[in-house]
Enzyme design. Sequence first.
Site, short mmCIF file in Angstrom:
data_model
loop_
_atom_site.label_atom_id
_atom_site.label_comp_id
_atom_site.label_asym_id
_atom_site.label_seq_id
_atom_site.Cartn_x
_atom_site.Cartn_y
_atom_site.Cartn_z
CG LEU A 219 3.74 -32.83 17.60
CD1 LEU A 219 4.23 -33.22 18.89
CD2 LEU A 219 2.77 -33.66 16.77
CD GLU A 220 2.18 -27.95 11.30
OE1 GLU A 220 1.65 -26.66 11.24
OE2 GLU A 220 3.05 -28.11 10.44
CG HIS B 284 11.27 -16.80 14.68
ND1 HIS B 284 10.60 -15.83 14.36
CD2 HIS B 284 10.51 -17.39 15.96
CE1 HIS B 284 9.57 -15.40 15.03
NE2 HIS B 284 9.54 -16.26 16.19
#
Lengths: 138, 480
Positions: free
Chosen positions: B205-206, B403
Amino acid sequence: MASYRLLEHTADMGIEATAATLEELYTQAAKGLIAIIFEDAGGTALSDRAIELDGSDLADLLVRWLNEILYLIEVEHFLPCRFTLEPIQDHHLRGIVGGFHFDVENVRAEREIKAVTYHRLEVIRQGSDWLARVYVDL
Amino acid sequence: MSVKIERIDACRWRIPREGDMRTEGLVFASEKMIDFLRQEQALEQVRNVATLPGIVGPSIAMPDIHWGYGFPIGGVAAFSEDEGVVSPGGVGYDINCGVRLLRSALTVAEIRPFVQQLADTLFRNIPSGVGSCRQDLKLSSTQELKVLRQGARWAVEHGFGNEEDLLHIEEGGTIAGADPDLISDRALERGRAQLGTLGSGNHFLEVQEVETIHDPAAAEVLGLFPGQMTVTIHTGSRGLGYQVCDDYLRLMQKASQKYGIHLPDRQLCCAPLSSPEGKQYLAAMACAANFAFANRQLITAWVRESFEQVTGKGPGDLRLSVIYDVCHNIAKWEKHPVKGREMTLCVHRKGATRAFPPGHPDTPALYRQIGQPVLIPGDMGRYSYVLVGTQAGYEETFGSTCHGAGRLMSRHAAKRAARGRNIEAELARQGIVIRAAGRATVAEEIPEAYKDVMEVVDVVQQAGIGKIVARLRPVVVIKG
């Protein structure tokens, strides 16, 4: 002498085990799998799990066996440390895995293994020894 | 075994049809990338995919291609409805691993004073690492079955998010045709405690800052502006998806024999799309994909909650809204023009992103003039990109693009490279705060373990299969 070593892979990791018997080979592969997850796993077996599995061949049986160990760790939070396997015949594995329950807050897992794969999977005779090679998806 | 490869232009390479191949391979890569790929087995995997029955168009590899299981990571292949196959190896273990991007009304300058507290709160509120879960979320067996059917909609109906979120998720956050009866007890068991968890490894998570805008008009439509704070969530279907893949690999090995499909690699096992096994896999895969959509939806709710706790601002001030949520690992029924005729195809994207063009009906109405958003995470020390799909990509790659960056180093090599260094301090000097559950993770995920994602998206843009909109820079990184 029975042993295992971890193999490098760009994205993931592998296990190469060697042993004189199939039972020891599968035990070494399981120890390799646990070393990928915990690096410094140890402990004393406080309870047992009976395991019985069939594979379509020896290589498939290895994947099933390692996935079973993975399940014990991930779902039951049971960390195996002792393996007593009966002689493997006809791709059938039966045995007892001794281990202990761990608290995820206190026993730090270093990596999560998603699954044991069929990629470049091998269980072969090499001279008088058995050799297994298997890759895990991280 | 070496793979013959011919240069087409600056960023396209052809693997000519030979042996059992039913079609040729098409690889998007720079010259530098091809030199690296020659040392790996990924090109061989592109060739192997080309041998599968019913493949339509080439076996495609994106510029972030690397060695996978069965299909390469970064592989795209489309199969015809009547003659084609579906392969769990073409989707991967982490079914619907994907990325979600949230925008906010805040600038990074406004949250700078809170970043340490924000990192701690996000790390505490969003379960990351092996075995962690939210104590206040106990999923019953009945609820889990609903999650598998409804995906992100289940989460929204239970107070985790809003209807507008659903408009900006691929497939609206629910893939149709999911049948939980086809999910094993073991998969259900592995999933039950893991809904709403980030996982570990490359999942993260950033909190990020919009560093550069490359396409101001598209950025405006996406609601992006320079200096803005955004949040990226990268995770998938957790143990449930891994187990579904494992269960169906077993079924597909038998099916491949039953239907007489020659397999160059056991991990490529598959079944005809028209067969009971093929249909069962797609219905089970949809369950796992829906679990992943719900997973990212719950994490989104906890991100919002964390920002409210730390900043003291309400939802109206934060305006943390979903820009888009894309799948990386999925097989989907889609309609595509093939040689002037519209065909229904099962498009496998494994480590690849759908990138539909402007005007496509499956692109959310808000973005229809610019194309579907494409979210490309890089590494924790550099940057990530936002792109949009193009018409050229739709025609050449079944509307697909890359991706991510793709790993360059093995975990051992990364750990060796990190030995004796203080990675947290190195990141801190660049203004990046990190929290990680595993000791090994930080070393194994060092920026140089990955390709420079800029080189990857440059190939995508140069080839015309995606268009860069913005570059995001990490501010807070949460790793499992």
